[in-house]
Design a protein around this motif. Structure first.
Motif, PDB file in Angstrom:
ATOM      1  N   LEU A 116      37.378  30.569  64.357  1.00  0.00           N
ATOM      2  CA  LEU A 116      38.694  30.024  64.708  1.00  0.00           C
ATOM      3  C   LEU A 116      38.766  28.509  64.512  1.00  0.00           C
ATOM      4  O   LEU A 116      39.830  27.914  64.669  1.00  0.00           O
ATOM      5  N   ASP A 117      37.648  27.887  64.147  1.00  0.00           N
ATOM      6  CA  ASP A 117      37.663  26.487  63.740  1.00  0.00           C
ATOM      7  C   ASP A 117      38.033  26.323  62.267  1.00  0.00           C
ATOM      8  O   ASP A 117      38.165  25.188  61.787  1.00  0.00           O
ATOM      9  N   GLU A 118      38.176  27.451  61.545  1.00  0.00           N
ATOM     10  CA  GLU A 118      38.392  27.404  60.097  1.00  0.00           C
ATOM     11  C   GLU A 118      39.580  28.285  59.688  1.00  0.00           C
ATOM     12  O   GLU A 118      39.396  29.354  59.114  1.00  0.00           O
ATOM     13  N   PRO A 119      40.803  27.852  59.961  1.00  0.00           N
ATOM     14  CA  PRO A 119      41.965  28.669  59.609  1.00  0.00           C
ATOM     15  C   PRO A 119      42.029  29.054  58.134  1.00  0.00           C
ATOM     16  O   PRO A 119      42.439  30.180  57.798  1.00  0.00           O
ATOM     17  N   GLU A 120      41.591  28.165  57.253  1.00  0.00           N
ATOM     18  CA  GLU A 120      41.646  28.481  55.821  1.00  0.00           C
ATOM     19  C   GLU A 120      40.740  29.664  55.488  1.00  0.00           C
ATOM     20  O   GLU A 120      41.096  30.522  54.663  1.00  0.00           O
ATOM     21  N   LEU A 121      39.564  29.704  56.109  1.00  0.00           N
ATOM     22  CA  LEU A 121      38.651  30.828  55.884  1.00  0.00           C
ATOM     23  C   LEU A 121      39.252  32.119  56.430  1.00  0.00           C
ATOM     24  O   LEU A 121      39.131  33.182  55.807  1.00  0.00           O
ATOM     25  N   LEU A 122      39.898  32.058  57.580  1.00  0.00           N
ATOM     26  CA  LEU A 122      40.551  33.245  58.135  1.00  0.00           C
ATOM     27  C   LEU A 122      41.538  33.827  57.121  1.00  0.00           C
ATOM     28  O   LEU A 122      41.567  35.041  56.889  1.00  0.00           O
ATOM     29  N   GLN A 123      42.326  32.957  56.523  1.00  0.00           N
ATOM     30  CA  GLN A 123      43.327  33.431  55.556  1.00  0.00           C
ATOM     31  C   GLN A 123      42.654  34.073  54.346  1.00  0.00           C
ATOM     32  O   GLN A 123      43.090  35.133  53.868  1.00  0.00           O
ATOM     33  N   ARG A 124      41.560  33.467  53.872  1.00  0.00           N
ATOM     34  CA  ARG A 124      40.881  34.027  52.703  1.00  0.00           C
ATOM     35  C   ARG A 124      40.262  35.383  53.007  1.00  0.00           C
ATOM     36  O   ARG A 124      40.272  36.282  52.171  1.00  0.00           O
ATOM     37  N   ILE A 125      39.719  35.529  54.217  1.00  0.00           N
ATOM     38  CA  ILE A 125      39.126  36.814  54.597  1.00  0.00           C
ATOM     39  C   ILE A 125      40.190  37.905  54.632  1.00  0.00           C
ATOM     40  O   ILE A 125      40.019  38.986  54.049  1.00  0.00           O
ATOM     41  N   VAL A 126      41.287  37.636  55.322  1.00  0.00           N
ATOM     42  CA  VAL A 126      42.331  38.651  55.440  1.00  0.00           C
ATOM     43  C   VAL A 126      42.915  38.979  54.067  1.00  0.00           C
ATOM     44  O   VAL A 126      43.147  40.148  53.738  1.00  0.00           O
ATOM     45  N   GLN A 127      43.136  37.961  53.251  1.00  0.00           N
ATOM     46  CA  GLN A 127      43.695  38.190  51.920  1.00  0.00           C
ATOM     47  C   GLN A 127      42.771  39.064  51.080  1.00  0.00           C
ATOM     48  O   GLN A 127      43.227  39.983  50.374  1.00  0.00           O
ATOM     49  N   ALA A 128      41.450  38.795  51.152  1.00  0.00           N
ATOM     50  CA  ALA A 128      40.492  39.591  50.389  1.00  0.00           C
ATOM     51  C   ALA A 128      40.497  41.046  50.845  1.00  0.00           C
ATOM     52  O   ALA A 128      40.463  41.979  50.021  1.00  0.00           O
ATOM     53  N   VAL A 129      40.544  41.258  52.149  1.00  0.00           N
ATOM     54  CA  VAL A 129      40.563  42.629  52.677  1.00  0.00           C
ATOM     55  C   VAL A 129      41.869  43.319  52.320  1.00  0.00           C
ATOM     56  O   VAL A 129      41.887  44.477  51.888  1.00  0.00           O
ATOM     57  N   ARG A 130      42.976  42.599  52.480  1.00  0.00           N
ATOM     58  CA  ARG A 130      44.281  43.178  52.145  1.00  0.00           C
ATOM     59  C   ARG A 130      44.335  43.599  50.671  1.00  0.00           C
ATOM     60  O   ARG A 130      44.866  44.675  50.339  1.00  0.00           O
ATOM     61  N   ASP A 131      43.768  42.788  49.788  1.00  0.00           N
ATOM     62  CA  ASP A 131      43.786  43.112  48.362  1.00  0.00           C
ATOM     63  C   ASP A 131      42.856  44.274  48.019  1.00  0.00           C
ATOM     64  O   ASP A 131      43.040  44.933  46.993  1.00  0.00           O
ATOM     65  N   ALA A 132      41.845  44.516  48.897  1.00  0.00           N
ATOM     66  CA  ALA A 132      40.824  45.512  48.579  1.00  0.00           C
ATOM     67  C   ALA A 132      41.185  46.921  49.016  1.00  0.00           C
ATOM     68  O   ALA A 132      40.582  47.892  48.540  1.00  0.00           O
ATOM     69  N   VAL A 133      42.142  47.059  49.928  1.00  0.00           N
ATOM     70  CA  VAL A 133      42.472  48.393  50.431  1.00  0.00           C
ATOM     71  C   VAL A 133      43.858  48.809  49.951  1.00  0.00           C
ATOM     72  O   VAL A 133      44.692  47.953  49.651  1.00  0.00           O
ATOM     73  N   PRO A 134      44.115  50.114  49.862  1.00  0.00           N
ATOM     74  CA  PRO A 134      45.439  50.573  49.411  1.00  0.00           C
ATOM     75  C   PRO A 134      46.563  50.030  50.286  1.00  0.00           C
ATOM     76  O   PRO A 134      46.364  49.735  51.472  1.00  0.00           O
ATOM     77  N   ILE A 154      47.834  28.296  66.953  1.00  0.00           N
ATOM     78  CA  ILE A 154      48.979  28.663  66.112  1.00  0.00           C
ATOM     79  C   ILE A 154      48.594  28.594  64.636  1.00  0.00           C
ATOM     80  O   ILE A 154      48.980  29.463  63.839  1.00  0.00           O
ATOM     81  N   ASP A 155      47.801  27.594  64.248  1.00  0.00           N
ATOM     82  CA  ASP A 155      47.341  27.500  62.863  1.00  0.00           C
ATOM     83  C   ASP A 155      46.561  28.750  62.466  1.00  0.00           C
ATOM     84  O   ASP A 155      46.744  29.282  61.359  1.00  0.00           O
ATOM     85  N   CYS A 156      45.677  29.213  63.355  1.00  0.00           N
ATOM     86  CA  CYS A 156      44.878  30.411  63.061  1.00  0.00           C
ATOM     87  C   CYS A 156      45.764  31.641  62.949  1.00  0.00           C
ATOM     88  O   CYS A 156      45.608  32.451  62.020  1.00  0.00           O
ATOM     89  N   ALA A 157      46.692  31.789  63.880  1.00  0.00           N
ATOM     90  CA  ALA A 157      47.581  32.946  63.843  1.00  0.00           C
ATOM     91  C   ALA A 157      48.409  32.957  62.571  1.00  0.00           C
ATOM     92  O   ALA A 157      48.570  33.994  61.910  1.00  0.00           O
ATOM     93  N   GLN A 158      48.930  31.811  62.201  1.00  0.00           N
ATOM     94  CA  GLN A 158      49.740  31.734  60.985  1.00  0.00           C
ATOM     95  C   GLN A 158      48.897  31.982  59.744  1.00  0.00           C
ATOM     96  O   GLN A 158      49.363  32.601  58.774  1.00  0.00           O
ATOM     97  N   ALA A 159      47.641  31.538  59.753  1.00  0.00           N
ATOM     98  CA  ALA A 159      46.751  31.786  58.619  1.00  0.00           C
ATOM     99  C   ALA A 159      46.461  33.274  58.470  1.00  0.00           C
ATOM    100  O   ALA A 159      46.442  33.813  57.349  1.00  0.00           O
TER     101      ALA A 159
END
Length: 331
Positions: A116-134, A154-159
């Protein structure tokens, strides 16, 4: 009319398949999230997922028919994506991502709330998972208010939402606050306000009673709730909340009494006996009974009777005698 979502929380070391099976039989729950599956640097074989989430072999549902969403924990977007894709192949109801675990050993290995100290990483993780599943497989995430403080909440939630999380569970404490009361439901409300109304936000933390649930809803502005220790202590909590909502809507409602809870405890003992080594069986059953003392006075008396019993057969006999006693006709 669709029911307001009430989710069962993941609780490492306690709320596993066996207890999910028992608690979902009590009624009232919409969905469960599994205890986390640690992802480091490899694609796990199906047997690992099936060991932690046996419900995958039965349509990703408990015996009572409640959906179970496996939860992944890690920090490598590519590896998490690969494992999420495997979960989708195994028929997972969805994929949940853990950004809330406060355990030191997990955080030292860059997992859970430390991210949670790295909002940018959170976004990349979710994006990678979202792209990988149907597209039809939901991706959700669970977070705390932050690591050391809630400055980036709020930054983390938005990311997470920007990355593609379709639902967000927020535990109303930071990592350093652990599980100490209170849970800051109003801080969840600020996150709710900062996100699009189309993204469900689920409030979690320190919900032990229906009254707690109603105050949490009011302070967080979230209708959907996730129950953890409160549901373990009171298996009827979700159903009692449903009953309250039904009465408010002029509908029927019911709760779970002690004889029913004792029946669930016996069922749990039977399931544990098939899956846990004999030397650990009694401890697992007493662990749940220990939680039940918070809500049921009868559980306190029963716990005092059995707390020194280590033999699982002797323990089960004691539980059966307790049930037989409450079933005796009045003189």
């Amino acid at each position: 009319m669709s029911l307001t979502p009430i989710l069962l929380a993941p609780m490492e070391g306690l709320l596993d398949h066996d207890l999910r099976d028992a608690l979902t039989r009590a009624g009232g729950l919409s969905r469960c999230v599994s205890e986390f599956i640690r992802i480091t640097d490899q694609l796990l074989p199906p047997r690992v997922f099936l060991r932690i989430v046996p419900e995958l072999a039965q349509g990703s549902r408990t015996a009572a028919g409640v959906p179970v969403r496996p939860q992944l924990l890690g920090s490598d977007p590519v590896c998490l994506a690969d494992n999420a894709a495997r979960l989708a192949e195994l028929g997972a109801e969805g994929v949940d991502l853990n950004f809330g675990c406060p355990a030191k050993i997990v955080n030292r290995h860059r997992g859970g709330a430390i991210l949670l100290d790295e909002p940018e990483l959170l976004q990349r993780i979710v994006q990678a998972v979202r792209d990988a599943v149907p597209a039809g497989v939901p991706v959700s995430a669970k977070m705390r208010l932050g690591n050391l403080d809630d400055a980036l909440a709020i930054d983390c939630a938005q990311a997470l939402v920007a990355g593609g999380a379709q639902e967000l569970v927020v535990h109303g404490r930071t990592k350093v606050q652990g599980y100490r009361p209170p849970a800051w439901w109003d801080a969840i409300g600020r996150i709710r306000q900062a996100l699009p109304a189309t993204v469900p936000v689920v409030a979690n933390g320190e919900i032990w009673t229906v009254e707690d649930a109603l105050r949490c809803r009011a302070e967080s502005a979230c209708d959907a709730l996730m129950l953890g220790r409160g549901m373990v202590a009171d298996p009827g909590l979700a159903l009692a909340l449903r009953a309250h909502d039904a009465v408010a809507a002029d509908g029927p409602g019911c709760t779970v009494d002690w004889p029913t809870v004792l029946g669930l405890l016996l069922h749990y003992a039977d399931v544990v006996a098939t899956r846990v080594a004999p030397r650990h069986q009694a401890g697992r059953v007493k662990q749940w009974l220990h939680y039940l003392r918070r809500r049921h006075p009868q559980a306190q008396a029963l716990y005092e009777q059995v707390r020194t019993i280590a033999d699982p057969r002797q323990l089960r006999t004691s539980l059966e005698l307790a049930k037989a006693h409450i079933c005796l006709p009045l003189a």
